[in-house]
Design a protein around this motif. Sequence first.
Motif, PDB file in Angstrom:
ATOM      1  N   ARG A 248       7.979   3.117 -16.982  1.00 51.16           N
ATOM      2  CA  ARG A 248       7.382   3.047 -15.804  1.00 51.16           C
ATOM      3  C   ARG A 248       5.820   2.376 -15.953  1.00 51.16           C
ATOM      4  N   CYS A 249       5.621   1.361 -14.982  1.00 52.49           N
ATOM      5  CA  CYS A 249       4.453   0.447 -14.945  1.00 52.49           C
ATOM      6  C   CYS A 249       4.102   0.355 -13.676  1.00 52.49           C
ATOM      7  N   ALA A 250       3.173  -0.512 -13.265  1.00 54.83           N
ATOM      8  CA  ALA A 250       2.699  -0.771 -11.979  1.00 54.83           C
ATOM      9  C   ALA A 250       3.785  -1.501 -10.893  1.00 54.83           C
ATOM     10  N   LEU A 251       4.987  -1.902 -11.755  1.00 61.73           N
ATOM     11  CA  LEU A 251       6.029  -2.625 -10.880  1.00 61.73           C
ATOM     12  C   LEU A 251       7.094  -1.643 -10.841  1.00 61.73           C
ATOM     13  N   GLY A 252       7.044  -0.249 -10.965  1.00 59.03           N
ATOM     14  CA  GLY A 252       7.913   0.608 -10.894  1.00 59.03           C
ATOM     15  C   GLY A 252       8.719   1.076 -12.229  1.00 59.03           C
ATOM     16  N   GLY A 283      11.708  -5.054  -0.167  1.00 58.94           N
ATOM     17  CA  GLY A 283      12.958  -4.447  -0.382  1.00 58.94           C
ATOM     18  C   GLY A 283      12.800  -3.038  -1.147  1.00 58.94           C
ATOM     19  N   PRO A 284      13.914  -2.356  -1.577  1.00 62.69           N
ATOM     20  CA  PRO A 284      13.799  -1.294  -2.139  1.00 62.69           C
ATOM     21  C   PRO A 284      13.366  -0.978  -3.491  1.00 62.69           C
ATOM     22  N   ASP A 285      13.486  -2.171  -4.080  1.00 66.02           N
ATOM     23  CA  ASP A 285      13.007  -2.158  -5.477  1.00 66.02           C
ATOM     24  C   ASP A 285      12.008  -3.047  -5.793  1.00 66.02           C
ATOM     25  N   THR A 286      11.087  -3.291  -4.666  1.00 67.59           N
ATOM     26  CA  THR A 286      10.003  -4.211  -4.991  1.00 67.59           C
ATOM     27  C   THR A 286       8.485  -3.781  -4.629  1.00 67.59           C
ATOM     28  N   VAL A 287       7.318  -4.317  -5.066  1.00 70.26           N
ATOM     29  CA  VAL A 287       6.091  -3.981  -5.125  1.00 70.26           C
ATOM     30  C   VAL A 287       5.388  -5.181  -4.475  1.00 70.26           C
ATOM     31  N   ALA A 288       4.391  -4.617  -3.611  1.00 71.41           N
ATOM     32  CA  ALA A 288       3.545  -5.722  -2.929  1.00 71.41           C
ATOM     33  C   ALA A 288       2.609  -6.431  -3.773  1.00 71.41           C
ATOM     34  N   ALA A 289       2.358  -7.511  -3.457  1.00 72.99           N
ATOM     35  CA  ALA A 289       1.180  -8.370  -4.381  1.00 72.99           C
ATOM     36  C   ALA A 289       0.852  -9.159  -3.489  1.00 72.99           C
ATOM     37  N   ILE A 290      -0.453  -9.813  -4.009  1.00 75.08           N
ATOM     38  CA  ILE A 290      -1.147 -10.692  -3.294  1.00 75.08           C
ATOM     39  C   ILE A 290      -1.121 -11.932  -4.167  1.00 75.08           C
ATOM     40  N   VAL A 291      -0.916 -13.147  -3.578  1.00 75.15           N
ATOM     41  CA  VAL A 291      -0.973 -14.574  -4.311  1.00 75.15           C
ATOM     42  C   VAL A 291      -2.566 -14.857  -4.312  1.00 75.15           C
ATOM     43  N   VAL A 292      -3.071 -14.937  -5.830  1.00 75.80           N
ATOM     44  CA  VAL A 292      -4.330 -15.316  -6.195  1.00 75.80           C
ATOM     45  C   VAL A 292      -4.345 -16.948  -6.424  1.00 75.80           C
ATOM     46  N   ASP A 293      -3.429 -17.301  -6.980  1.00 76.70           N
ATOM     47  CA  ASP A 293      -3.459 -18.966  -7.311  1.00 76.70           C
ATOM     48  C   ASP A 293      -2.057 -19.537  -7.575  1.00 76.70           C
ATOM     49  N   THR A 294      -1.771 -20.806  -7.526  1.00 82.35           N
ATOM     50  CA  THR A 294      -0.427 -21.367  -7.795  1.00 82.35           C
ATOM     51  C   THR A 294      -0.714 -22.779  -8.673  1.00 82.35           C
ATOM     52  N   ASP A 304      -0.207 -16.766  -9.931  1.00 82.53           N
ATOM     53  CA  ASP A 304      -0.914 -15.922 -10.488  1.00 82.53           C
ATOM     54  C   ASP A 304      -0.894 -14.491  -9.009  1.00 82.53           C
ATOM     55  N   LEU A 305      -0.770 -13.554  -9.599  1.00 82.69           N
ATOM     56  CA  LEU A 305      -0.694 -12.379  -8.437  1.00 82.69           C
ATOM     57  C   LEU A 305      -1.398 -11.176  -8.961  1.00 82.69           C
ATOM     58  N   VAL A 306      -1.697 -10.193  -7.990  1.00 83.01           N
ATOM     59  CA  VAL A 306      -2.388  -8.920  -8.149  1.00 83.01           C
ATOM     60  C   VAL A 306      -1.581  -7.960  -7.435  1.00 83.01           C
ATOM     61  N   VAL A 307      -1.060  -6.848  -7.950  1.00 82.30           N
ATOM     62  CA  VAL A 307      -0.393  -6.024  -7.425  1.00 82.30           C
ATOM     63  C   VAL A 307      -1.368  -5.394  -5.919  1.00 82.30           C
ATOM     64  N   ASP A 308      -0.970  -5.389  -4.910  1.00 78.94           N
ATOM     65  CA  ASP A 308      -1.426  -4.629  -3.930  1.00 78.94           C
ATOM     66  C   ASP A 308      -1.708  -3.101  -3.611  1.00 78.94           C
ATOM     67  N   VAL A 331       3.208 -10.857  -0.885  1.00 80.13           N
ATOM     68  CA  VAL A 331       4.778 -11.188  -1.129  1.00 80.13           C
ATOM     69  C   VAL A 331       5.165  -9.901  -1.627  1.00 80.13           C
ATOM     70  N   TRP A 332       6.391  -9.816  -2.207  1.00 78.05           N
ATOM     71  CA  TRP A 332       6.894  -8.446  -2.923  1.00 78.05           C
ATOM     72  C   TRP A 332       7.537  -9.006  -4.136  1.00 78.05           C
ATOM     73  N   VAL A 333       7.392  -8.233  -5.209  1.00 73.20           N
ATOM     74  CA  VAL A 333       7.759  -8.611  -6.626  1.00 73.20           C
ATOM     75  C   VAL A 333       8.697  -7.644  -7.086  1.00 73.20           C
ATOM     76  N   GLU A 334      10.137  -8.150  -7.770  1.00 69.70           N
ATOM     77  CA  GLU A 334      10.911  -7.508  -8.307  1.00 69.70           C
ATOM     78  C   GLU A 334      11.388  -7.859  -9.726  1.00 69.70           C
ATOM     79  N   VAL A 335      11.501  -7.033 -10.446  1.00 67.70           N
ATOM     80  CA  VAL A 335      11.940  -7.130 -11.966  1.00 67.70           C
ATOM     81  C   VAL A 335      13.109  -7.347 -12.222  1.00 67.70           C
ATOM     82  N   HIS A 336      13.545  -8.413 -12.813  1.00 63.04           N
ATOM     83  CA  HIS A 336      14.959  -8.632 -13.165  1.00 63.04           C
ATOM     84  C   HIS A 336      15.072  -8.549 -14.725  1.00 63.04           C
ATOM     85  N   GLY A 337      15.950  -7.930 -15.290  1.00 60.21           N
ATOM     86  CA  GLY A 337      16.183  -7.777 -16.554  1.00 60.21           C
ATOM     87  C   GLY A 337      15.684  -6.793 -17.362  1.00 60.21           C
TER      88      GLY A 337
END
Length: 359
Positions: A248-252, A283-294, A304-308, A331-337
């Motif tokens: 369990r981490c900042a992304l669930g 979505g159900p398995d996502t965590v909100a984040a803010i775009v810092v740079d691309t 580059d993101l930071v968790v909101d 945006v919302w971030v989901e972990v795959h794998g």
Amino acid sequence: MSTIELRGVAKRFGVTPVLTDVDLVVPDGSTTVVLGASGSGKTTLLRLIAGFEQVDAGTVSIDGRVVDDGVRSVRAQHRGVGYVPQEGALFPHLTVMGNVSFGISRADRSRAQELIDLVGLGGLGRRYPHQLSGGQQQRVALARALTIRPSVVLLDEPFSSLDASLRTGLRRDVARILTETNATTVLVTHDQNEALAFADRIAVLRRGVMVVSADPHELYRHPPDVTAATSLGEANILAAEVAGNWARCALGAVPLHSHAQVNDGPAQLLLRPEQLVVHLEGGPDTVAAIVVDTQFHGHDTLVDLVVDDPEHQALLARVPGDLVLSRGQRVWVEVHGHGRVWSIDHGTDGESPAARRRA
């Protein structure tokens, strides 16, 4: 073809240790890339194999023959080794043909022409080094190294001074040429992308100590520690709490690889940027984040993101190039794998839990 084997190799200059108890095996006909930061001992290791330096302890063997044991050392010219230095080191007063054929008999001049053709410089035999591009000069250096029909070819960061686009093309050509000549090859570099693209095996050298030697795919997915993970591409290293096969981490909650052997409790979790999927809606398995740079690379974009949330966990995601994101966008971030974890007391190597390295 020849196997290269180093056992317990140590080297120091004065009172400064450069290599310590290094073990390395390079199988017949394979390409091993030694990856390490500046000052890690990469070039010294190469020079010991070539015979330009002598070991203080341990042994160097080529094709089962000990060529250096710290007492007796076979001279470089008798080891059957071709060496390509970083800058090519061509003779400026000799033509391409003169450089490639330097030191060989006239009867072997046809061999020199074959190699000039092999490296793609047919028709340029009468040119001098100053009339060639950087990539062409490195091709001449490779051809010269191959004139003696070496069983072993050593390359000391041969692409580092070239433009990125030229480096990629030349690297591909050099790999093809070495495969055609069946040479056992060792290349040293600090470039992680070069290591992953060029190697059959990658050996990670850190402060004179050989950390690991493994297949690049395995090493990328299952590095032995945090520092090795960040040496082999972009990485997110997150503080986590392990319970069973989950972290369990900042992304669930993130599932762990089935072979992970970590005790429950605090740990460090590795997630590669391509494992973070960015959505424009939650979505159900996502965590909100803010775009810092691309950073747009055409085929993909590094984001580059930071968790909101109050912790503001920094993240790096790799998304398709056609997904256009702007700074400050939510945006919302989901972990795959699956994740790779290390217990806090075993995988840190001096890194903080939030350590993250950018390539």
